[in-house]
Design an enzyme around this catalytic site. Structure first.
Site, PDB file in Angstrom:
ATOM      1  N   SER A 153     -13.946  -3.192   3.092  1.00  0.00           N
ATOM      2  CA  SER A 153     -13.670  -1.814   4.297  1.00  0.00           C
ATOM      3  C   SER A 153     -15.143  -1.245   4.246  1.00  0.00           C
ATOM      4  O   SER A 153     -15.769  -0.351   4.971  1.00  0.00           O
ATOM      5  CB  SER A 153     -12.696  -0.870   4.831  1.00  0.00           C
ATOM      6  OG  SER A 153     -12.114  -1.716   5.714  1.00  0.00           O
TER       7      SER A 153
ATOM      8  N   TYR B 154      -9.467   6.063   6.674  1.00  0.00           N
ATOM      9  CA  TYR B 154      -8.072   5.795   8.268  1.00  0.00           C
ATOM     10  C   TYR B 154      -6.792   7.039   7.806  1.00  0.00           C
ATOM     11  O   TYR B 154      -7.585   7.866   8.260  1.00  0.00           O
ATOM     12  CB  TYR B 154      -7.186   4.619   7.788  1.00  0.00           C
ATOM     13  CG  TYR B 154      -8.318   3.264   6.994  1.00  0.00           C
ATOM     14  CD1 TYR B 154      -8.765   2.992   8.405  1.00  0.00           C
ATOM     15  CD2 TYR B 154      -8.065   2.816   6.056  1.00  0.00           C
ATOM     16  CE1 TYR B 154     -10.103   1.631   7.881  1.00  0.00           C
ATOM     17  CE2 TYR B 154      -8.802   2.007   5.881  1.00  0.00           C
ATOM     18  CZ  TYR B 154      -9.692   1.092   6.815  1.00  0.00           C
ATOM     19  OH  TYR B 154     -10.665   0.913   6.407  1.00  0.00           O
TER      20      TYR B 154
HETATM   21  N1  GLN Z   1     -11.241  -6.992   5.745  1.00  0.00           N
HETATM   22  C1  GLN Z   1      -9.968  -5.773   5.258  1.00  0.00           C
HETATM   23  C2  GLN Z   1      -8.849  -6.418   7.439  1.00  0.00           C
HETATM   24  O1  GLN Z   1      -9.963  -6.313   8.008  1.00  0.00           O
HETATM   25  C3  GLN Z   1     -10.745  -5.268   5.926  1.00  0.00           C
HETATM   26  C4  GLN Z   1      -9.663  -3.635   6.080  1.00  0.00           C
HETATM   27  C5  GLN Z   1      -9.511  -3.011   4.979  1.00  0.00           C
HETATM   28  O2  GLN Z   1     -10.706  -2.929   3.789  1.00  0.00           O
HETATM   29  N2  GLN Z   1      -9.222  -1.729   5.227  1.00  0.00           N
HETATM   30  O3  GLN Z   1      -7.973  -6.421   7.452  1.00  0.00           O
END
Ligand code: GLN
Length: 304
Positions: A63, A240
């Site tokens: 992410s 988040y």
């Molecule tokens: N590719 C991951 C997902 O879509 C990315 C999530 C993350 O790094 N928090 O779940």
């Protein structure tokens, strides 16, 4: 500031946390990463690079890549972007579905998965070859033409990414995803599957520390105001439902990924990246957050 000494001190103090936490299990290729890795790198606007531990080892940026997608989509749509995605912290897990129903398919912010799927949809509509544009942008900002997608991670996540497919289909029903879901997921999973190291990551975020301009080439990426907005979103939404705690402990805009990477920016000074694959309960690197907290505590510098 003696960054090498500071990195050594952080490395020692953070060592009890290295290997703690849980490596992301829901992406099989990530579940296989050894949990006891730790690397950290600092890149300054003046061109200094300092690093320690596994800072030169590649990992899946996941992410963290949402910032590249956001930068490109913001450049393309400008203020119109905010008609498709919000700019408030979600207070929910990164892959949550519930809020989307109440808010009629408009994700709270561009850094949760739903928001980044909308960014991928925008890039698909606006660009001829979004995957090529994204990787070229990353190579340019990180100053390494060899940076690439890790196809094993991408294929692995495609098989188990049911929640992301669900989010995209759901938003399709609200007309906030406008391209075929498979194509949107292909772009999204590709940028999540970029493989980089801490030094490259810290360097690639320097345009955000430099009011939108890549420092060593002088190339314009974003306006001063646009760079401010992306930094503000990182501060409020980049980790988040742990974003408040991160701002409280670290005091820098940052972006995490489930690969265990976190990149943070100190405007007008530097970019700093950490990697520790063991995650806490919100999906952010345990050792990584601690290391960044120590960084701003030991140096006495933050945005506040
Ligand atoms: N590719 C991951 C997902 O879509 C990315 C999530 C993350 O790094 N928090 O779940």
């Amino acid at each position: 500031m003696n960054y090498d000494n500071i990195l050594r001190e952080i490395y020692e103090e953070v060592s009890p946390l290295v290997g703690k936490g849980k490596v992301a299990q829901y992406i099989p290729a990530l579940a296989a990463v050894p949990p006891d890795k730790f690397g950290m790198a600092i890149c300054t606007l003046g061109g200094e690079i300092h690093s320690i531990g596994d800072a030169k080892e590649n990992f899946s940026i996941q992410s963290v890549s949402k910032i590249y997608a956001l930068t490109l989509a913001f450049k393309l749509l400008g203020e119109k972007l905010w008609e498709r995605v919000g700019k408030e912290p979600s207070g929910n897990p990164f892959n949550s579905l519930v809020q989307l129903e109440y808010e009629r398919g408009i994700p709270r912010n561009p850094l949760i998965n739903a928001g980044s799927l909308v960014l991928a949809d925008i890039l698909l509509s606006e660009l001829q070859d979004p995957k090529k544009t994204i990787i070229e942008f990353v190579r340019k900002t990180a100053h390494n033409p060899a940076i690439n997608y890790d196809n094993a991670v991408i294929a692995s996540e495609k098989i188990t990414g049911h929640r992301n497919f669900a989010l995209a289909y759901f938003m399709h029903s609200f007309n906030n995803i406008r391209n075929p879901v498979d194509d949107v997921l292909d772009v999204y999973l590709h940028h999540c599957g970029i493989s980089m190291n801490c030094i490259e990551l810290a360097r690639s975020f320097l345009f955000l520390a430099n009011h939108g301009v890549i420092p060593d080439t002088g190339e314009y990426v974003l306006s001063k105001s646009e760079a401010k907005r992306i930094n503000a979103l990182m501060l409020t939404c980049g980790l988040y439902d742990e974003s408040g705690d991160f701002a409280f402990r670290v005091g820098l805009p940052g972006k995490s990924g489930v690969g265990g990477g976190i990149v943070a920016v100190l405007p007008e000074k530097l970019g700093v990246a950490v990697w520790g694959p063991g995650l806490g309960m919100y999906g952010n690197s345990l050792a990584g957050i601690k290391a960044l907290e120590l960084f701003t505590t030991l140096t006495g510098i933050s945005i506040f």
